[in-house]
Design a protein around this motif. Structure first.
Motif, PDB file in Angstrom:
ATOM      1  N   GLN A 120      -3.498 -28.368 -39.225  1.00 53.92           N
ATOM      2  CA  GLN A 120      -4.935 -28.556 -38.647  1.00 53.92           C
ATOM      3  C   GLN A 120      -4.810 -29.370 -37.299  1.00 53.92           C
ATOM      4  N   TYR A 121      -4.141 -28.869 -36.459  1.00 52.87           N
ATOM      5  CA  TYR A 121      -4.508 -29.537 -35.234  1.00 52.87           C
ATOM      6  C   TYR A 121      -4.886 -28.693 -34.092  1.00 52.87           C
ATOM      7  N   TYR A 122      -6.019 -29.149 -33.373  1.00 51.79           N
ATOM      8  CA  TYR A 122      -6.893 -28.743 -32.738  1.00 51.79           C
ATOM      9  C   TYR A 122      -6.925 -29.002 -30.990  1.00 51.79           C
ATOM     10  N   ALA A 123      -6.661 -28.129 -30.232  1.00 52.75           N
ATOM     11  CA  ALA A 123      -7.090 -28.545 -28.629  1.00 52.75           C
ATOM     12  C   ALA A 123      -8.426 -28.992 -28.823  1.00 52.75           C
ATOM     13  N   ASN A 124      -8.472 -29.564 -27.525  1.00 55.32           N
ATOM     14  CA  ASN A 124     -10.048 -30.312 -27.204  1.00 55.32           C
ATOM     15  C   ASN A 124     -11.086 -29.505 -26.526  1.00 55.32           C
ATOM     16  N   THR A 125     -10.422 -28.617 -25.640  1.00 59.53           N
ATOM     17  CA  THR A 125     -11.214 -27.993 -24.636  1.00 59.53           C
ATOM     18  C   THR A 125     -10.619 -26.528 -24.129  1.00 59.53           C
ATOM     19  N   HIS A 126     -11.457 -26.047 -23.296  1.00 57.24           N
ATOM     20  CA  HIS A 126     -10.712 -24.856 -22.657  1.00 57.24           C
ATOM     21  C   HIS A 126     -11.031 -24.972 -21.340  1.00 57.24           C
ATOM     22  N   PRO A 127     -10.395 -24.766 -19.936  1.00 57.67           N
ATOM     23  CA  PRO A 127      -9.260 -24.268 -20.084  1.00 57.67           C
ATOM     24  C   PRO A 127      -7.941 -25.442 -19.954  1.00 57.67           C
ATOM     25  N   HIS A 282     -12.335 -21.084 -29.930  1.00 58.54           N
ATOM     26  CA  HIS A 282     -12.963 -22.359 -29.601  1.00 58.54           C
ATOM     27  C   HIS A 282     -13.090 -23.412 -30.590  1.00 58.54           C
ATOM     28  N   THR A 283     -12.728 -23.274 -32.047  1.00 58.90           N
ATOM     29  CA  THR A 283     -12.960 -24.381 -32.900  1.00 58.90           C
ATOM     30  C   THR A 283     -12.568 -25.579 -32.661  1.00 58.90           C
ATOM     31  N   ASN A 284     -13.417 -26.536 -32.655  1.00 55.73           N
ATOM     32  CA  ASN A 284     -13.185 -27.785 -32.337  1.00 55.73           C
ATOM     33  C   ASN A 284     -12.914 -28.195 -30.939  1.00 55.73           C
ATOM     34  N   GLY A 285     -13.406 -27.234 -29.886  1.00 62.60           N
ATOM     35  CA  GLY A 285     -13.331 -27.198 -28.593  1.00 62.60           C
ATOM     36  C   GLY A 285     -12.345 -26.348 -27.912  1.00 62.60           C
TER      37      GLY A 285
END
Length: 342
Positions: A120-127, A282-285
């Protein structure tokens, strides 16, 4: 005495309490009673022998006939810094499910099965660029992949240097040592090398020399010259940005497997392989991404269901080296201790 002392958890330090008269002369035959302000941190025996229990700071008091004296005791971790070498390899733009549970990256999948995987590790943003800054600065800072300025915020280099630690960024296809011109040059992209924007680096000729081409990495490994902190940047093909996941996986096996098998790594190494952002989530950023930890001190076959983002990786990479100050969002980020054996 002494008025202050440091002791490792599991070790002892002897204090002495000497009652004195009004003139400062030692008094013999007096009973001294010892006490600890927090026995969960350190205990003290009837003779003043302090035993460290867990890291923290406490006060030891010695009392005799209504008069007291104190000593400030700091208990440190039993092993000091848990690791001496930390490595980060960042891959590009891939959804979690495109790797885990698929056949796209058999080598990376084997590491995830053998060592630790954050599910359950999520990146913060795009790009990309803001994620790289979160891993190193603790702040997204910008979402402009074409950003051409510098970053003066607190960052991983600043804290490593304060703590007396060494670092290098090993970027594949970097044109030359110290190269920090923003943009793309061949298969090298500055937006994947956040160190090339930090004022702590670009304004310091000594630190600038730590921006090196990846060709230096196997040499440093062979010569026992690796720094405490290594940030590894495959080129735009080998990080799966422009080429297939299979290409990226083959690169990992060819270039990172020798590191894992080395005596240096097996003694005190910590490796994190992660993706900067998802492809279409885009979940969680920035979407759910793969985060794998490899270390002789990592739990085997461990899967975490805790929610993490890149600021926890920044916190872990510093904490693992014994650094205790964490930049920006890393200061309040969840620890990732669950991945390691006690």
């Amino acid at each position: 005495t002494p008025p202050s002392a440091s002791v490792q958890a599991g070790q002892t330090v002897q204090l002495t309490g000497t009652p004195r008269d009004a003139g400062g002369n030692p008094l013999s035959g007096r009973t001294v009673t010892w006490s600890s302000s927090n026995t969960a941190v350190a205990t003290v025996s009837n003779s003043g022998l302090v035993s460290g229990v867990t890291p923290g700071s406490i006060t030891i008091s010695a009392t005799s006939e209504g008069k007291s004296g104190t000593a400030a005791i700091t208990v440190t971790s039993s092993g000091g810094a848990p690791f001496r070498h930390v490595f980060i390899v960042v891959e590009e733009n891939t959804n979690y499910a495109s790797v885990i549970g698929s056949s796209a990256m058999p080598y990376l999948s084997s590491l995830a099965q053998q060592y630790g995987l954050a599910t359950q590790y999520y990146a913060n943003t795009h790009p990309s660029i803001g994620n790289y800054f979160m891993m190193t600065v603790g702040d997204i800072f910008t979402n402009d992949d074409s950003y051409g300025g510098t970053v003066s915020e607190d960052n991983v280099v600043r804290q490593l240097l304060k703590a007396g630690k060494t670092w290098k960024s090993y970027a594949e296809d970097l044109p030359s040592v110290g190269y920090h011109t923003p943009g793309e040059t061949g298969n090298y992209a500055s937006r994947h090398n956040p160190f090339s924007y930090l004022t702590d680096v670009v304004n310091d000729p000594v630190q600038l020399n730590n921006l090196v081409p990846f060709t230096q990495f196997p040499t440093d490994l062979a010569n026992g010259a690796l720094p405490n902190y290594s940030f590894i940047v495959p080129n735009l093909c080998n990080d799966a940005h422009d080429c297939s996941l299979g290409t990226a996986d083959s690169w990992l096996q060819a270039n990172i497997d020798p590191l894992i098998k080395s005596a240096t790594f097996q003694q005190d190494g910590l490796l994190i392989i992660l993706f900067d952002e998802s492809d279409s989530d885009h979940t969680n950023g920035g979407g759910r991404v793969v985060w794998v930890v490899v270390s002789p001190k990592a739990k085997r076959g461990y899967q975490s269901t805790t929610f993490y983002q890149h600021q926890s990786t920044l916190r872990l990479t510093l904490k693992a080296l014994g650094v205790t100050a964490f930049p920006n969002a890393a200061a309040s980020a969840p620890d990732m201790d669950e991945f390691f054996m006690p």
